[in-house]
Scaffold this motif. Structure first.
Motif, PDB file in Angstrom:
ATOM      1  N   SER A 124      38.690  45.899  65.430  1.00 12.11           N
ATOM      2  CA  SER A 124      37.478  44.849  65.330  1.00 12.11           C
ATOM      3  C   SER A 124      37.232  43.985  66.495  1.00 12.11           C
ATOM      4  N   LYS A 125      38.631  43.403  67.055  1.00 10.85           N
ATOM      5  CA  LYS A 125      38.338  42.458  68.187  1.00 10.85           C
ATOM      6  C   LYS A 125      38.180  43.439  69.583  1.00 10.85           C
ATOM      7  N   GLU A 126      38.790  44.467  69.910  1.00 10.86           N
ATOM      8  CA  GLU A 126      38.437  45.379  70.846  1.00 10.86           C
ATOM      9  C   GLU A 126      37.048  45.985  71.005  1.00 10.86           C
ATOM     10  N   PHE A 127      36.503  46.285  69.755  1.00  8.90           N
ATOM     11  CA  PHE A 127      35.029  46.764  69.756  1.00  8.90           C
ATOM     12  C   PHE A 127      33.845  45.659  69.364  1.00  8.90           C
ATOM     13  N   ALA A 128      34.430  44.495  69.342  1.00 13.24           N
ATOM     14  CA  ALA A 128      33.364  43.592  68.837  1.00 13.24           C
ATOM     15  C   ALA A 128      32.201  43.534  69.823  1.00 13.24           C
TER      16      ALA A 128
END
Length: 107
Positions: free
Chosen positions: A8-12
Motif C-alpha cells: 500500500s505504501k509502495e503502490f500509493a
C-alpha cells in the motif's frame, strides 16, 4: 528469506501491473517481457512478476512453515495509485485474462 513489503505504501502514487505465474520459465511467461515497453507506455510505473515454484517445493515449504498447501493460479492485476482497477484469474489451461495482451487492453 522473506522480507516485509508494504504494497500500500509502495503502490500509493504509482500505476502497477502485477503478474503471477504458477511456475517459472513457462513459454507463455515470455509475453510479459515481450510486451514490457508496450505496458510501460500506458503510464505504468512498475511491473512485478511473481513466480511460484513446482508443487513439490511449494508443498515442502508449506509443511515446514505450517501453511495449508495451495498451489497458486496464474493471475494479473493493475493497481492504479493504490486502487485495483483490473484483477483476473485464469480458470483453464490457456492464458486469456492474465497475459500481457489482456492487461494492455485493460490499461
Amino acid at each position: 528469506m522473506p522480507q516485509k513489503f508494504e504494497a500500500s505504501k509502495e503502490f500509493a502514487n504509482k500505476k502497477v501491473v502485477l503478474f503471477a505465474v504458477p511456475v517459472s520459465f513457462q513459454q507463455t511467461d515470455s509475453q510479459e517481457q515481450d510486451h514490457l515497453s508496450d505496458i510501460k507506455s500506458k503510464g505504468v510505473d512498475l511491473v512485478i512478476v511473481i513466480a511460484f515454484n513446482d508443487a513439490w517445493v511449494m508443498s515442502a515449504w508449506a509443511k515446514a512453515n505450517g501453511i495449508k498447501d495451495e498451489i497458486a493460479s496464474r493471475y494479473a492485476m493493475v493497481i492504479d495509485h493504490g486502487k485495483i482497477t483490473y484483477a483476473e484469474v485464469e480458470t483453464g489451461g490457456d492464458v486469456t485474462v492474465s497475459g500481457a495482451e489482456a492487461v494492455l487492453k485493460a490499461l
